[in-house]
Design an enzyme around this catalytic site. Sequence first.
Site, short mmCIF file in Angstrom:
data_model
loop_
_atom_site.label_atom_id
_atom_site.label_comp_id
_atom_site.label_asym_id
_atom_site.label_seq_id
_atom_site.Cartn_x
_atom_site.Cartn_y
_atom_site.Cartn_z
N THR A 8 -39.29 -7.45 5.98
CA THR A 8 -40.17 -6.57 5.22
C THR A 8 -40.14 -6.93 3.74
O THR A 8 -39.15 -7.49 3.24
CB THR A 8 -39.74 -5.08 5.39
OG1 THR A 8 -40.67 -4.26 4.68
CG2 THR A 8 -38.36 -4.79 4.87
N ASN A 10 -40.85 -4.35 1.78
CA ASN A 10 -40.82 -2.97 1.29
C ASN A 10 -39.36 -2.47 1.23
O ASN A 10 -38.77 -2.15 2.26
CB ASN A 10 -41.67 -2.12 2.25
CG ASN A 10 -41.78 -0.68 1.81
OD1 ASN A 10 -40.88 -0.14 1.18
ND2 ASN A 10 -42.88 -0.05 2.17
N LYS A 13 -38.50 1.03 2.76
CA LYS A 13 -38.38 0.98 4.21
C LYS A 13 -37.00 0.46 4.59
O LYS A 13 -36.33 0.99 5.47
CB LYS A 13 -39.42 -0.03 4.68
CG LYS A 13 -40.12 0.27 5.92
CD LYS A 13 -40.95 -0.94 6.26
CE LYS A 13 -42.30 -0.58 6.73
NZ LYS A 13 -43.06 -1.71 7.26
N GLU A 37 -49.76 -10.71 10.00
CA GLU A 37 -50.22 -9.49 10.67
C GLU A 37 -51.60 -9.69 11.28
O GLU A 37 -52.56 -9.93 10.56
CB GLU A 37 -50.23 -8.32 9.67
CG GLU A 37 -48.81 -7.95 9.24
CD GLU A 37 -48.70 -6.57 8.61
OE1 GLU A 37 -49.73 -5.94 8.35
OE2 GLU A 37 -47.55 -6.14 8.39
N ASP A 66 -43.61 -1.73 11.83
CA ASP A 66 -44.98 -1.55 11.39
C ASP A 66 -45.30 -0.07 11.51
O ASP A 66 -45.11 0.54 12.58
CB ASP A 66 -45.95 -2.39 12.23
CG ASP A 66 -47.21 -2.69 11.43
OD1 ASP A 66 -47.08 -3.15 10.28
OD2 ASP A 66 -48.31 -2.45 11.94
N PHE A 141 -42.01 6.90 -0.84
CA PHE A 141 -42.97 5.83 -1.16
C PHE A 141 -44.27 6.07 -0.40
O PHE A 141 -44.37 7.01 0.41
CB PHE A 141 -42.38 4.47 -0.80
CG PHE A 141 -42.18 4.24 0.67
CD1 PHE A 141 -41.09 4.78 1.33
CD2 PHE A 141 -43.10 3.49 1.40
CE1 PHE A 141 -40.92 4.58 2.70
CE2 PHE A 141 -42.93 3.28 2.77
CZ PHE A 141 -41.84 3.83 3.42
N GLY A 142 -45.24 5.21 -0.64
CA GLY A 142 -46.49 5.24 0.11
C GLY A 142 -47.16 6.61 0.08
O GLY A 142 -47.34 7.22 -0.98
N LYS A 164 -35.45 13.27 4.83
CA LYS A 164 -36.64 12.59 5.40
C LYS A 164 -36.23 11.85 6.68
O LYS A 164 -36.91 11.94 7.70
CB LYS A 164 -37.26 11.63 4.38
CG LYS A 164 -38.47 10.90 4.95
CD LYS A 164 -39.10 9.87 4.01
CE LYS A 164 -40.12 9.02 4.76
NZ LYS A 164 -40.63 7.88 4.00
N ARG A 170 -39.86 7.06 11.09
CA ARG A 170 -38.94 5.91 11.03
C ARG A 170 -37.56 6.30 11.55
O ARG A 170 -36.92 5.55 12.27
CB ARG A 170 -38.86 5.39 9.58
CG ARG A 170 -37.97 4.15 9.42
CD ARG A 170 -38.26 3.41 8.13
NE ARG A 170 -39.61 2.91 8.11
CZ ARG A 170 -40.63 3.49 7.43
NH1 ARG A 170 -40.41 4.55 6.67
NH2 ARG A 170 -41.85 3.00 7.50
P1 ITT Z 1 -43.99 -4.57 5.26
O1 ITT Z 1 -45.24 -4.86 6.08
O2 ITT Z 1 -43.63 -5.66 4.32
O3 ITT Z 1 -42.85 -4.13 6.12
P2 ITT Z 1 -45.59 -2.36 4.25
O4 ITT Z 1 -45.33 -1.41 3.12
O5 ITT Z 1 -46.87 -3.13 4.20
O6 ITT Z 1 -44.31 -3.31 4.32
P3 ITT Z 1 -46.42 -1.10 6.79
O7 ITT Z 1 -47.53 -2.06 6.99
O8 ITT Z 1 -45.55 -0.80 7.95
O9 ITT Z 1 -45.45 -1.59 5.60
O10 ITT Z 1 -46.90 0.29 6.26
C1 ITT Z 1 -48.22 0.54 5.94
C2 ITT Z 1 -48.31 1.50 4.80
O11 ITT Z 1 -48.07 2.81 5.32
C3 ITT Z 1 -47.29 1.27 3.68
O12 ITT Z 1 -47.80 0.42 2.72
C4 ITT Z 1 -47.09 2.67 3.15
O13 ITT Z 1 -48.04 2.91 2.16
C5 ITT Z 1 -47.38 3.55 4.35
N1 ITT Z 1 -46.11 4.00 4.93
C6 ITT Z 1 -45.35 3.42 5.90
N2 ITT Z 1 -44.25 4.13 6.14
C7 ITT Z 1 -44.32 5.19 5.31
C8 ITT Z 1 -43.48 6.29 5.04
O14 ITT Z 1 -42.33 6.45 5.68
N3 ITT Z 1 -43.86 7.17 4.12
C9 ITT Z 1 -45.01 7.03 3.46
N4 ITT Z 1 -45.85 6.02 3.61
C10 ITT Z 1 -45.51 5.11 4.53
#
Ligand code: ITT
Length: 199
Positions: A8, A10, A13, A37, A66, A141-142, A164, A170
């Site tokens: 990853t 991220n 994560k 991907e 993912d 995050f995200g 969380k 997750r």
């Molecule tokens: P990698 O592919 O490098 O692992 P990524 O951030 O792109 O990292 P994903 O494709 O799995 O990971 O996740 C898609 C998006 O969903 C990610 O960019 C976040 O914005 C959101 N996301 C995933 N898990 C999350 C969480 O636990 N809380 C909030 N947003 C999340």
Amino acid sequence: MECLYLVTGNENKYKEASEILSEYGIKLCMANIDKLEIQSPRLEDIALFAARIAFFQLKKPLIVDDSGLFINSLKGFPGPYSSYVYKTIGYEGILKLMSDKDNRRACFKTVAVLVYPPIEKIFVGETCGYITNSPRGSGGFGFDPIFVPEGYNQTYAEMGIEEKNTISHRGKAFRKLGLWLAKNLPGFKGNNPGSNITI
Ligand code: ITT
């Protein structure tokens, strides 16, 4: 035994997943290599394909996570496109798309794929809840600031990582993975002599 890698880019994560797996005595390392991907409506297909390709590169036991946010009134959008949507319109864009929606129900889903030939195992975790009207909290995050899990009042971003993890998508997927490893590969701790990899 070698390190167990999470592929990853991220770090959040990685932090969440390592805390969960540490409950099972498993040490996770981060492999920040380019993930390939494919496009598919199914996170399972995307994660499995990415994990197989990553194994060709790394040749070490690894996990690909993912994840996506599936919003009912948007017919499951952004789902498998969550990463792209987050980078482009962000959670502000999602709130705008939902400004006239009364149905705020949404589910987060994580698919964690373990590849350690000949083992290929898929672990799924899902947590449903609702999308807020405005962002709240500074943690996580995200899409964390706009998601409240069912039975709670706080967004993921208002919780600490520990809380969380106890309820998150997750958390559920990685606890299944940790339990499976403990039961089926009890000697596998992934705790040495690994180190993080960036390619
Ligand atoms: P990698 O592919 O490098 O692992 P990524 O951030 O792109 O990292 P994903 O494709 O799995 O990971 O996740 C898609 C998006 O969903 C990610 O960019 C976040 O914005 C959101 N996301 C995933 N898990 C999350 C969480 O636990 N809380 C909030 N947003 C999340």
